[in-house]
Design an enzyme around this catalytic site. Structure first.
Site, short mmCIF file in Angstrom:
data_model
loop_
_atom_site.label_atom_id
_atom_site.label_comp_id
_atom_site.label_asym_id
_atom_site.label_seq_id
_atom_site.Cartn_x
_atom_site.Cartn_y
_atom_site.Cartn_z
N GLU A 235 6.99 13.58 -5.09
CA GLU A 235 5.95 13.05 -4.21
C GLU A 235 6.60 12.15 -3.18
OE1 GLU A 235 2.50 11.39 -6.16
OE2 GLU A 235 2.28 9.85 -4.61
N GLU B 226 1.06 4.34 2.53
CA GLU B 226 -0.04 3.89 1.69
C GLU B 226 -0.38 2.46 2.11
OE1 GLU B 226 -0.23 5.55 -2.68
OE2 GLU B 226 1.80 4.84 -2.26
#
Length: 253
Positions: free
Chosen positions: A136, A141
């Protein structure tokens, strides 16, 4: 250190040359009236029964109605409708994949405790090997409970869950207007950038399937989660509705 004008000229020339060597090979400018479903998929629901709460105890239900395309921008809306939180999550899985190069998005963040916008990638082989073995890459974020901060992270079989391979970067103005979030990904390392400033580099010394799953194609994900293990658990309902706005996505090789 004091730099003279000749050094500055050389530095600017070098940076400009580095940029011109790249070739734009794909871009999504959201210039159609609806989302291009030859490239994008909607992921719907709450993740159940296989991945309830989308694996993170998130509180939102994803729909294909919580977005719009307006003036060349994708706008994802986070709302609370009666007792249900709703939002949108889209991916390029099985339609468009990426391997190496520079991948960037110009985006404007939503603001509010409990909001968790993200621009990220998963390995194309996830349906075969599962997560986190697929790898990932979290290009961006942001969580409203930690204002003025962006997170850039990676998950591998060797390092996941508590997110060892990560960097928190304090940027006081990150909530103001649009910013560019990018990675420069090669066979040896992944560099993370915010507004062309290098904020993190991942370059493990030992590269194997457990530490470096980044030698394969990945697909993109854009979503705005609400609550969850990272974004919440508390959600400030008074901040809703909020918008996660993406101006464009570009791939350079």
């Amino acid at each position: 250190m004091k730099m003279n004008k000749y050094f500055i000229i050389i530095l600017i020339t070098t940076l400009s040359f580095g940029q011109t060597k790249r070739k734009l090979v794909w871009e999504e400018n959201f210039n159609k009236p609806t989302l291009d479903e030859s490239v994008w998929n909607f992921e719907l629901g709450d993740g159940c029964p296989n991945l309830c709460g989308w694996g993170n105890n998130e509180r939102q239900v994803y729909t294909n109605k919580n977005h719009e395309i307006k003036d060349g921008e994708l706008i994802i809306h986070a709302r609370k409708e009666e007792d249900v939180y709703t939002s949108t999550r889209i991916t390029t899985q099985n339609k468009k994949v990426f391997q190496y190069g520079r991948i960037e998005a110009r985006a404007k963040l939503p603001v509010g405790h409990g909001l968790w916008p993200a621009f990220w990638m998963l390995g194309e082989n996830i349906s075969k090997v599962g997560w986190p073995k697929s790898g990932e890459i979290d290009i961006l974020e942001y969580v409203g409970k930690e204002p003025h901060t962006v997170f850039t992270s990676l998950h591998t079989q060797d390092s996941h869950g508590n997110t060892i391979n990560t960097k928190k970067t304090k940027i006081e103005s990150i909530e103001d207007g649009f910013h560019i979030y990018a990675i420069d990904w090669t066979k040896d390392k992944i560099d993370f950038f915010v507004d062309d400033i290098l904020v993190y580099t991942f370059q493990p010394v030992i590269k194997n399937e457990n530490t470096w799953p980044y030698n394969q194609p990945f697909y993109l994900i854009i979503n705005l989660a609400i609550g969850g293990d990272f974004g919440g658990p508390a959600v400030d309902d008074s901040a809703l509705p909020q918008k996660f706005v993406i101006d464009y996505i570009k791939e350079y090789q």
